[in-house]
Write an enzyme that holds these catalytic residues in place. Structure first.
Site, PDB file in Angstrom:
ATOM      1  N   GLU A 179       0.808  -1.222   0.000  1.00 50.31           N
ATOM      2  CA  GLU A 179       0.000   0.000   0.000  1.00 50.31           C
ATOM      3  C   GLU A 179       0.840   1.271   0.000  1.00 50.31           C
ATOM      4  OE1 GLU A 179      -2.778   0.182  -0.880  1.00 50.31           O
ATOM      5  OE2 GLU A 179      -4.102  -1.377  -0.100  1.00 50.31           O
ATOM      6  N   HIS A 208     -11.800  -3.250   2.344  1.00 52.29           N
ATOM      7  CA  HIS A 208     -10.402  -3.299   2.796  1.00 52.29           C
ATOM      8  C   HIS A 208     -10.249  -2.884   4.253  1.00 52.29           C
ATOM      9  CE1 HIS A 208      -8.586  -4.204  -1.061  1.00 52.29           C
ATOM     10  NE2 HIS A 208      -9.207  -3.180  -1.630  1.00 52.29           N
TER      11      HIS A 208
END
Length: 220
Positions: free
Chosen positions: A75, A160
């Site tokens: 990420e 998520h």
């Protein structure tokens, strides 16, 4: 070692993420801290509770890895996009934290946004946007997160979890904890009935009230 204190700070926050109620097991979560034009981020492939400062890569804002014995977390693309936007717009943001908890995932999988049902939501910017679903670690999810965070200190990433910003790693972690608590409170309220949502006017009054001390604007 570049940004040694920031690397230590990241390790402390990363360990705190694993202690969040309902935190996903394993390596789910990313922390980054910016100092000037350099960013430290958690690495790929290391459990958050086992991080060491030397594991954490140091990067430039143009995505070059300058130091660190591990590759950046998946990420990192999202985090770097947020840091670049903060610099571009002069926002007082130097830290980004994302994590998956049971409550943030549950809300992000169902709602288009998290409505503000408690006055603390005002400190995150009010209603919390939920991004459209995108694969983790991609430019698409980074772009969606940047849009959702405009004028806000937190967002939910569909299916998520949550992402939060702060003036430093401790503040970003505090905002993420608040986001998780607001999700939990909303889910509990929905078990009882339709929650009462604060209006924009009420949120503005809360923000105004926050500028005063204990006495408030009208105690006298």
């Amino acid at each position: 070692m570049l940004l040694e204190q920031e690397r230590r700070d990241i390790c402390l926050v990363a360990r705190s993420l694993t202690a969040l109620p309902g935190a996903a097991p394993g390596r789910t979560g990313t922390v980054s801290v910016r100092s000037g034009d350099l960013v430290v981020v958690t690495p790929h492939g290391v459990p958050l509770d086992q991080l060491q400062p030397a594991d954490c890569p140091v990067m430039s804002l143009d995505d070059r890895v300058l130091e660190g014995r591990r590759d950046p977390a998946a990420e990192t693309t999202l985090h770097m996009a947020v840091h670049r936007l903060a610099v571009e717009h002069g926002r007082d943001v130097t830290a980004v934290v994302d994590a998956a908890t049971a409550d943030t995932v549950a809300v992000s999988a169902v709602l288009p946004e998290l409505p503000p049902i408690h006055h603390r939501a005002a400190s995150l910017g009010g209603a919390v946007a939920v991004t459209p679903y995108a694969t983790y670690g991609t430019g698409e999810i980074a772009d969606q997160a940047v849009k959702a965070l405009k004028g806000r200190d937190a967002a939910l990433l569909a299916d998520h979890g949550g992402v939060a910003l702060g003036r430093g790693p401790g503040h970003a972690l505090e905002n993420l904890r608040l986001l998780d608590w607001l999700c939990a409170a909303y889910l509990r309220a929905r078990q009882l009935g339709e929650p009462r949502v604060l209006t924009e006017d009420e949120l503005a009054q809360i923000s105004h009230r926050d500028t005063y001390g204990w006495a408030g604007p009208d105690i006298w």
